[in-house]
Scaffold this active site. Structure first.
Site, PDB file in Angstrom:
ATOM      1  N   ILE A   1      33.547  31.050  33.437  1.00  0.00           N
ATOM      2  CA  ILE A   1      33.644  32.444  33.263  1.00  0.00           C
ATOM      3  C   ILE A   1      34.189  31.947  31.833  1.00  0.00           C
ATOM      4  CG2 ILE A   1      35.712  32.800  34.347  1.00  0.00           C
ATOM      5  CD1 ILE A   1      34.319  35.934  34.430  1.00  0.00           C
ATOM      6  N   CYS A   2      34.290  32.845  31.033  1.00  0.00           N
ATOM      7  CA  CYS A   2      35.761  33.170  30.129  1.00  0.00           C
ATOM      8  C   CYS A   2      35.132  31.776  28.604  1.00  0.00           C
ATOM      9  CB  CYS A   2      37.117  33.504  30.379  1.00  0.00           C
ATOM     10  SG  CYS A   2      38.206  34.267  28.619  1.00  0.00           S
ATOM     11  N   ALA A   3      35.549  31.155  28.481  1.00  0.00           N
ATOM     12  CA  ALA A   3      36.072  29.869  27.788  1.00  0.00           C
ATOM     13  C   ALA A   3      35.301  28.307  28.077  1.00  0.00           C
ATOM     14  CB  ALA A   3      37.277  29.286  26.972  1.00  0.00           C
TER      15      ALA A   3
END
Length: 193
Positions: A106-108
């Protein structure tokens, strides 16, 4: 069912604790593993200190032949960079994928961590806005403006605000829709489309 959740200095707290919490509610045995350090205690991106169950090295030595059903990689910076710089974490993720087991980021982390592997190849994925530039080899399958994407054995999420939906997709995949609905009702989650 067993899952491993990576964490490193600078990991995003919400993206780490949400999958741990919901997976444990679903009865999944979760091992929180610190990556890139010999210390189990990690300082997350907003200063919250978390003590992992194992370092990644301890986990792989304790369970040398065991492959978890899922591995989860939170984002946050520099947490994603710290995980990406750990060769053992990268090989662990690639082995997980090669075995057809669930890989979640998730995210970066989808771009920064999984972008260093072949896991994104031929699969749709999402990440934090603008981080897709960190994985230019996989740009053609990137999906923007969606909270999460589930393609084959890969689940990716957009960012901290998508942590609940991302985590519940992992729960649904590992424990089934009935368990996921029970957790959704019991934790008074918002209705999703």
């Amino acid at each position: 069912m067993k899952a491993v959740v990576f964490i490193a200095d600078g990991s995003e707290e919400i993206e780490m604790i949400t999958p741990v919490d919901y997976l444990r509610r679903a009865g999944v045995e979760v091992a929180l593993c610190s990556v890139g350090s010999s210390d189990r205690t990690v300082t997350c991106s907003h200063g919250v200190r978390v003590t992992a169950d194992f370092t990644l090295e301890e986990y792989t030595k304790s369970f040398p032949n065991e492959k978890p059903d899922a591995v989860v990689v939170p984002g946050g910076m520099p947490g994603a960079t710290n995980i990406a710089s750990c060769k053992r974490a990268i090989s662990f993720l690639q082995e997980q994928n090669d075995a057809g087991r669930l890989v979640c980021a998730i995210c970066a982390a989808p771009a920064v961590v999984l972008g260093k592997t072949e896991i994104l190849k031929g699969k749709k994925w999402t990440c934090y806005p603008e981080m897709e530039k960190e994985a230019p080899d996989f740009a053609e399958t990137h999906c923007a403006s969606v909270p999460f994407v589930h393609d084959k054995n890969l689940i990716t999420g957009r960012g901290p605000g998508a942590a609940e939906e991302f985590s519940m997709e992992i729960v649904k995949t590992l424990a089934g829709s009935e368990v996921a609905q029970k957790i959704r009702r019991g934790s008074v989650q918002r209705e999703t489309k």
